[in-house]
Design an enzyme around this catalytic site. Sequence first.
Site, PDB file in Angstrom:
ATOM      1  N   HIS A 117      37.827  51.626 -85.602  1.00 27.89           N
ATOM      2  CA  HIS A 117      37.588  52.302 -86.883  1.00 27.89           C
ATOM      3  C   HIS A 117      38.605  53.440 -86.978  1.00 27.89           C
ATOM      4  CE1 HIS A 117      33.611  50.358 -86.312  1.00 27.89           C
ATOM      5  NE2 HIS A 117      33.447  50.472 -87.612  1.00 27.89           N
ATOM      6  N   TRP A 128      36.096  55.713 -93.086  1.00 20.92           N
ATOM      7  CA  TRP A 128      35.235  55.521 -94.262  1.00 20.92           C
ATOM      8  C   TRP A 128      35.772  56.277 -95.485  1.00 20.92           C
ATOM      9  CZ3 TRP A 128      33.641  55.558 -89.275  1.00 20.92           C
ATOM     10  CH2 TRP A 128      32.795  54.531 -88.846  1.00 20.92           C
ATOM     11  N   GLU A 180      34.960  43.761 -91.600  1.00 24.25           N
ATOM     12  CA  GLU A 180      34.183  43.948 -92.845  1.00 24.25           C
ATOM     13  C   GLU A 180      35.111  44.194 -94.031  1.00 24.25           C
ATOM     14  OE1 GLU A 180      31.188  46.941 -91.979  1.00 24.25           O
ATOM     15  OE2 GLU A 180      30.356  45.746 -90.347  1.00 24.25           O
ATOM     16  N   TRP A 185      33.851  49.927 -98.131  1.00 26.77           N
ATOM     17  CA  TRP A 185      33.552  51.212 -97.477  1.00 26.77           C
ATOM     18  C   TRP A 185      34.656  51.704 -96.561  1.00 26.77           C
ATOM     19  CZ3 TRP A 185      30.328  47.007 -97.843  1.00 26.77           C
ATOM     20  CH2 TRP A 185      30.302  46.125 -96.760  1.00 26.77           C
ATOM     21  N   TYR A 251      23.397  42.612 -91.069  1.00 26.53           N
ATOM     22  CA  TYR A 251      22.264  43.432 -90.622  1.00 26.53           C
ATOM     23  C   TYR A 251      21.055  43.123 -91.480  1.00 26.53           C
ATOM     24  CZ  TYR A 251      25.514  46.059 -87.761  1.00 26.53           C
ATOM     25  OH  TYR A 251      26.426  46.411 -86.793  1.00 26.53           O
ATOM     26  N   GLU A 288      28.942  41.188 -85.315  1.00 24.08           N
ATOM     27  CA  GLU A 288      28.013  42.334 -85.286  1.00 24.08           C
ATOM     28  C   GLU A 288      26.731  41.897 -85.965  1.00 24.08           C
ATOM     29  OE1 GLU A 288      28.967  46.179 -87.126  1.00 24.08           O
ATOM     30  OE2 GLU A 288      31.004  45.977 -86.379  1.00 24.08           O
ATOM     31  N   ARG A 320      25.233  49.218 -81.581  1.00 22.95           N
ATOM     32  CA  ARG A 320      24.981  50.199 -80.516  1.00 22.95           C
ATOM     33  C   ARG A 320      23.594  50.841 -80.538  1.00 22.95           C
ATOM     34  NH1 ARG A 320      27.078  55.571 -81.235  1.00 22.95           N
ATOM     35  NH2 ARG A 320      26.852  56.218 -83.389  1.00 22.95           N
TER      36      ARG A 320
HETATM   37  C1  BMA Z   1      28.361  52.506 -87.425  1.00 22.97           C
HETATM   38  C2  BMA Z   1      27.353  53.508 -86.877  1.00 22.97           C
HETATM   39  C3  BMA Z   1      28.070  54.820 -86.668  1.00 22.97           C
HETATM   40  C4  BMA Z   1      29.312  54.616 -85.788  1.00 22.97           C
HETATM   41  C5  BMA Z   1      30.193  53.502 -86.323  1.00 22.97           C
HETATM   42  C6  BMA Z   1      31.384  53.202 -85.443  1.00 22.97           C
HETATM   43  O1  BMA Z   1      27.746  51.283 -87.655  1.00 22.97           O
HETATM   44  O2  BMA Z   1      26.858  53.058 -85.635  1.00 22.97           O
HETATM   45  O3  BMA Z   1      27.197  55.733 -86.069  1.00 22.97           O
HETATM   46  O4  BMA Z   1      30.045  55.806 -85.728  1.00 22.97           O
HETATM   47  O5  BMA Z   1      29.419  52.340 -86.486  1.00 22.97           O
HETATM   48  O6  BMA Z   1      31.017  52.815 -84.155  1.00 22.97           O
END
Ligand code: BMA
Length: 367
Positions: A117, A128, A180, A185, A251, A288, A320
Amino acid sequence: MLVIKCCLPGCFVHAQMVDTKATRETQHLYKNLQSSLQKGIIFGHQDDMAYGVHWKYQHGRSDIKEVTGEYPGVFGWELGHLEIDARVNLDSVPFKKMKQYICTAYENGAVITISWHLNNPLTGKSAWDPSPANTVRSILPGGEKNDLYKSWLDKVASFFNNLKGKKGEYIPVIFRPYHELNGSWFWWGGKNCTPQEVIALWRYTVAYLRDTKNIHQLLYAFNTDRFATEAEYLERYPGNEWVDIVGFDIYQKGAILPNDQFITELDKSLTMLEKIAASKNKIPALTEFGYNTVPDPGWWTNVFLKALGQHRIAYVLAWRNAGKKSTGETEFYVPYKGQQSADDFKIFSEEKRIFFEHRTKQQKLYQ
Ligand code: BMA
């Protein structure tokens, strides 16, 4: 499957791999992931060894292991903020520790996948930050931030080159940048750039790492967010010669009741993904997934397992277990010991077709 023999003894190069100079271990991983599709699905988790819902950086711990007795078979990690020379990534994982976790998992026969990211190179804000709309163009050749972007890729390349096994071999990694990309986003997605621009960015990134930096231990995973049609999935697909693995992120959201809806959607999306993968000779994966805080005690067997059905996908990566975040929100996608879906997760983990640590190791993915 088309296999081109190369002249080195014992060496085989799969025609459809992005990197015809991929290291031996990387070729093996590719071939073995492809054949493992017939056997089962490897279960993965992001940041698994680094922290769980109630702990951080305690040697040997893993929320998954504490519930099932085993580590996952795929470990996901994240490079965000490596590009700005931070000591820790955007989720506070120290890069030094991350390298150690990666080496440990590789020596144990597990799969490593890494997302990125990366900050918005034009504004210096986060991934983002979708403004302004010409960010992608600005980092391509001729753009004002191309040199900056190349310097970021140089850092990513040295991170990969620092990951070595006991015999000095480079550790193969499934690299999953620019995910994605059908959503809006991230600065690289949806309406923030044209499909042609993000396709050019993908190809440029792969070519730079592979041909300029001579990184030959990567498999490249392309993945969208949830998608409705094959046409939507393929709108930003960079082409068969630029992708090894195809996937999507999904999700479950909201209350427990609409579970059936999620089963139907995941099942349908997996069917579309398998069709795309088969027609392009790529390896399908669920890159994911999750249901935040897993509020449904039977979610693993009643929902997720049902949706997986008889689908043939190489692996699934649960996101995570951040626990309580500084923002006040709680985030986790696999149970910890005592969590309400833990017993069901244990039953799920005993399914013959779902591979955790031990059955993944038996696959000898790097040989
Ligand atoms: C997102 C969340 C955030 C995280 C980002 C990158 O889905 O889990 O808290 O910073 O992923 O890992």
